[in-house]
Design a protein around this motif. Structure first.
Motif, PDB file in Angstrom:
ATOM      1  N   ARG A 341      17.669  71.161  19.101  1.00  0.00           N
ATOM      2  CA  ARG A 341      18.612  70.967  18.831  1.00  0.00           C
ATOM      3  C   ARG A 341      19.637  71.929  18.515  1.00  0.00           C
ATOM      4  N   ARG A 342      19.786  73.408  17.840  1.00  0.00           N
ATOM      5  CA  ARG A 342      20.007  74.355  18.250  1.00  0.00           C
ATOM      6  C   ARG A 342      20.238  74.852  19.362  1.00  0.00           C
ATOM      7  N   ARG A 343      19.344  74.617  20.074  1.00  0.00           N
ATOM      8  CA  ARG A 343      19.500  75.263  21.633  1.00  0.00           C
ATOM      9  C   ARG A 343      20.099  74.223  22.359  1.00  0.00           C
ATOM     10  N   GLY A 344      19.997  72.841  22.251  1.00  0.00           N
ATOM     11  CA  GLY A 344      20.582  72.609  23.237  1.00  0.00           C
ATOM     12  C   GLY A 344      22.274  72.460  23.309  1.00  0.00           C
ATOM     13  N   VAL A 345      22.307  72.508  21.600  1.00  0.00           N
ATOM     14  CA  VAL A 345      23.885  73.249  21.437  1.00  0.00           C
ATOM     15  C   VAL A 345      24.429  74.888  22.262  1.00  0.00           C
ATOM     16  N   LEU A 346      23.533  75.348  21.923  1.00  0.00           N
ATOM     17  CA  LEU A 346      24.156  76.816  22.066  1.00  0.00           C
ATOM     18  C   LEU A 346      23.782  76.188  24.123  1.00  0.00           C
ATOM     19  N   GLU A 347      23.147  76.007  24.927  1.00  0.00           N
ATOM     20  CA  GLU A 347      22.990  75.751  25.990  1.00  0.00           C
ATOM     21  C   GLU A 347      24.311  75.278  26.290  1.00  0.00           C
ATOM     22  N   TYR A 348      24.987  73.607  25.746  1.00  0.00           N
ATOM     23  CA  TYR A 348      26.869  73.246  26.545  1.00  0.00           C
ATOM     24  C   TYR A 348      27.514  74.084  25.753  1.00  0.00           C
ATOM     25  N   ILE A 349      27.510  74.940  24.494  1.00  0.00           N
ATOM     26  CA  ILE A 349      28.665  75.625  24.299  1.00  0.00           C
ATOM     27  C   ILE A 349      29.004  77.135  25.156  1.00  0.00           C
ATOM     28  N   ASP A 350      27.315  77.583  25.414  1.00  0.00           N
ATOM     29  CA  ASP A 350      27.509  78.713  26.708  1.00  0.00           C
ATOM     30  C   ASP A 350      28.210  78.733  27.898  1.00  0.00           C
ATOM     31  N   THR A 351      28.900  76.988  28.530  1.00  0.00           N
ATOM     32  CA  THR A 351      29.503  76.649  29.398  1.00  0.00           C
ATOM     33  C   THR A 351      30.554  77.531  29.227  1.00  0.00           C
ATOM     34  N   PHE A 352      31.620  77.244  27.795  1.00  0.00           N
ATOM     35  CA  PHE A 352      32.735  77.381  27.762  1.00  0.00           C
ATOM     36  C   PHE A 352      33.108  78.576  27.306  1.00  0.00           C
ATOM     37  N   GLN A 353      34.699  79.238  27.655  1.00  0.00           N
ATOM     38  CA  GLN A 353      34.777  80.368  27.393  1.00  0.00           C
ATOM     39  C   GLN A 353      34.577  81.486  26.236  1.00  0.00           C
ATOM     40  N   GLN A 354      35.121  81.022  25.238  1.00  0.00           N
ATOM     41  CA  GLN A 354      34.874  81.617  24.365  1.00  0.00           C
ATOM     42  C   GLN A 354      34.617  80.287  23.020  1.00  0.00           C
ATOM     43  N   THR A 355      33.297  81.090  22.323  1.00  0.00           N
ATOM     44  CA  THR A 355      33.038  80.857  21.065  1.00  0.00           C
ATOM     45  C   THR A 355      32.995  81.555  19.529  1.00  0.00           C
ATOM     46  N   LEU A 356      33.252  80.978  18.723  1.00  0.00           N
ATOM     47  CA  LEU A 356      33.314  81.467  17.349  1.00  0.00           C
ATOM     48  C   LEU A 356      32.453  80.661  16.894  1.00  0.00           C
ATOM     49  N   VAL A 357      31.316  81.710  15.869  1.00  0.00           N
ATOM     50  CA  VAL A 357      29.874  81.279  15.388  1.00  0.00           C
ATOM     51  C   VAL A 357      29.685  81.820  14.528  1.00  0.00           C
ATOM     52  N   THR A 358      30.061  81.357  13.100  1.00  0.00           N
ATOM     53  CA  THR A 358      30.098  81.810  11.869  1.00  0.00           C
ATOM     54  C   THR A 358      28.031  81.798  11.168  1.00  0.00           C
ATOM     55  N   THR A 359      27.470  82.173  10.217  1.00  0.00           N
ATOM     56  CA  THR A 359      26.726  81.534   8.773  1.00  0.00           C
ATOM     57  C   THR A 359      26.380  83.147   7.894  1.00  0.00           C
ATOM     58  N   ALA A 360      25.579  82.387   6.881  1.00  0.00           N
ATOM     59  CA  ALA A 360      25.398  82.919   6.187  1.00  0.00           C
ATOM     60  C   ALA A 360      24.305  83.498   6.325  1.00  0.00           C
ATOM     61  N   ASP A 361      23.752  82.399   7.553  1.00  0.00           N
ATOM     62  CA  ASP A 361      21.814  83.423   7.135  1.00  0.00           C
ATOM     63  C   ASP A 361      21.367  84.143   8.901  1.00  0.00           C
ATOM     64  N   PRO A 362      21.548  84.943   8.859  1.00  0.00           N
ATOM     65  CA  PRO A 362      21.170  85.587  10.945  1.00  0.00           C
ATOM     66  C   PRO A 362      19.893  85.883  10.881  1.00  0.00           C
ATOM     67  N   ASP A 363      19.053  85.623  10.207  1.00  0.00           N
ATOM     68  CA  ASP A 363      17.845  85.347  10.142  1.00  0.00           C
ATOM     69  C   ASP A 363      16.897  84.389  10.908  1.00  0.00           C
ATOM     70  N   ARG A 364      17.837  83.233  10.987  1.00  0.00           N
ATOM     71  CA  ARG A 364      17.521  81.798  11.217  1.00  0.00           C
ATOM     72  C   ARG A 364      18.158  81.171  12.676  1.00  0.00           C
ATOM     73  N   LEU A 365      19.037  82.170  13.084  1.00  0.00           N
ATOM     74  CA  LEU A 365      19.781  82.275  13.971  1.00  0.00           C
ATOM     75  C   LEU A 365      19.463  83.741  15.014  1.00  0.00           C
ATOM     76  N   ARG A 366      18.180  84.077  15.228  1.00  0.00           N
ATOM     77  CA  ARG A 366      17.345  84.686  16.052  1.00  0.00           C
ATOM     78  C   ARG A 366      18.488  85.085  17.223  1.00  0.00           C
ATOM     79  N   GLU A 367      17.971  83.795  17.947  1.00  0.00           N
ATOM     80  CA  GLU A 367      18.555  83.330  19.800  1.00  0.00           C
ATOM     81  C   GLU A 367      19.915  83.298  19.668  1.00  0.00           C
ATOM     82  N   VAL A 368      20.897  83.080  18.766  1.00  0.00           N
ATOM     83  CA  VAL A 368      22.627  83.318  18.568  1.00  0.00           C
ATOM     84  C   VAL A 368      23.323  85.290  18.767  1.00  0.00           C
TER      85      VAL A 368
END
Length: 389
Positions: A341-368
């Motif tokens: 599901r994370r990959r599906g969301v990222l593929e879609y938001i990649d089509t937008f000019q700008q995205t701001l993403v927050t996380t407290a757990d960067p180890d789980r978001l290596r692809e981000v």
């Protein structure tokens, strides 16, 4: 559309912060309670002039200055957009003992003072949060808010109709109570019925029109995120005292006529209740997954995916209505998703000019991390650019 400069002064836990943002994905990393959500809330506030979390404007002003003579928080953004570059400035004045200092918001667009209804949507954004599950599992109020915040950013007439409707509804409910207490006559409702139905017709029509785009987009996103295993159905349930779905009004004037008829049909009941029983303030959107009510039968994971699909559909709606990309804000939602599901969301938001993403757990978001155009560390209301690997 994208923000290239964002400034916060005395906002929440920020004393003063100036952030240079990039096109693409901007990642903000930090422990909980450091100010990540406050940062995204500030962007959304500049877009909608309504906080996604605060119950009053004073909650947005930094606590340390609330007792000062003039407690004020300031937000500023410089935005590039297809309609022309934008300078947006917002001052949020807290409560003060000086009667000459009126609490509330003051907004300037390109240096010119503007009314809130004219400033909303100059910067357009869609916000994803962990609380979005309430859009699916919560009360109808949450689904009405979803529609209102989305449509208001692209339709100022809708926002004005909402403001008028709220005022007329209050007046009409007051009159109904007076009639109930035999302090006024039933004939006095005629004027308020007309006023309420006119504003209500505009709201009904705009919601039905927006959902005409959102529904197929949300269904598509749900199917995509679940690999075709789950089907989402969204059905508009306007509060009109029983409306045949096969005979839905086609424009705002027909919606107005239907509402006026419903008010007249229910007049006796409304006098007895002392309240208005039909209208947009009682609307709902029925959410079903695989043909079953999502609030009662869907799992939390299914509800979360449905809410996420509705937000992705909102982003698509805003893009279509604007002819420009909204800024996409994801507040610590990706870490709660499985890898697919994370990959599906990222593929879609990649089509937008700008995205701001927050996380407290960067180890789980290596692809981000690898996708990010800029990475920042947020600590105790301070934002610093992270240049490491």
């Amino acid at each position: 559309m994208y923000i290239f400069d964002l400034q916060l002064t005395n906002y929440r836990n920020y004393v003063r912060s100036a952030i240079k943002l990039e096109k693409g994905l901007n990642l903000f990393v930090g422990d909980n309670a450091q100010g990540k959500s406050n940062l995204l809330e500030a962007v959304y506030l500049l877009s909608t002039l309504r906080s996604s979390r605060a119950s009053s404007d004073s909650d947005l002003v930094r606590r340390d200055i609330l007792a000062s003579d003039f407690p004020v928080a300031r937000l500023s953004a410089e935005v590039e957009r297809s309609a022309g570059n934008l300078q947006l400035d917002l001052a949020i004045v807290g409560r003060t003992t000086d009667p000459s200092h009126r609490a509330g918001k003051r907004v300037r667009v390109n240096g010119v003072p503007r009314k809130a209804s004219d400033a909303v949507g100059q910067l357009c954004a869609v916000l994803f949060t962990t609380l979005d599950i309430e859009i699916v599992a919560g009360p109808p109020l949450m689904r009405r808010r979803y529609l209102d915040m989305m449509i208001s950013q692209v339709d100022r007439g809708y926002l004005r109709a909402m403001q008028k409707y709220a005022k007329v509804l209050q007046q009409r409910n007051s009159l109904l109570k007076r009639i109930q207490n035999r302090e006024a006559g039933v004939h006095e409702l005629n004027f308020w019925d007309q006023e309420l139905a006119h504003a209500g017709g505009l709201i009904f029509w705009a919601r039905a029109d927006a959902l005409g785009h959102v529904v197929p987009q949300a269904m598509m996103q749900m199917e995509r995120l679940s690999d075709g295993l789950e089907q989402l159905q969204l059905t508009y349930r306007p509060s009109l005292g029983g409306l045949d779905e096969r005979d839905a009004p086609i424009d705002d004037s027909e919606w107005t006529a239907r509402m006026l008829k419903a008010l007249q049909n229910l007049r006796t009941r409304e006098v007895g209740a002392g309240a208005t029983l039909v209208g947009p303030h009682r609307d709902d959107v029925q959410v079903e997954i695989d043909g079953m009510p999502a609030d009662s039968f869907a799992s939390r994971a299914q509800q979360r995916t449905a809410a996420l699909s509705m937000r992705l559909a909102e982003a698509s709606y805003l893009r279509r209505a604007l002819g420009d990309d909204p800024v996409v804000l994801l507040d610590d939602v990706l870490s709660e998703l499985d890898a697919r599901r994370r990959r599906g969301v990222l593929e879609y938001i990649d089509t937008f000019q700008q995205t701001l993403v927050t996380t407290a757990d960067p180890d789980r978001l290596r692809e981000v991390m690898t996708r990010a155009a800029s990475r920042f560390v947020v600590q105790a209301g301070a934002v610093t650019r992270f240049e490491g690997e």
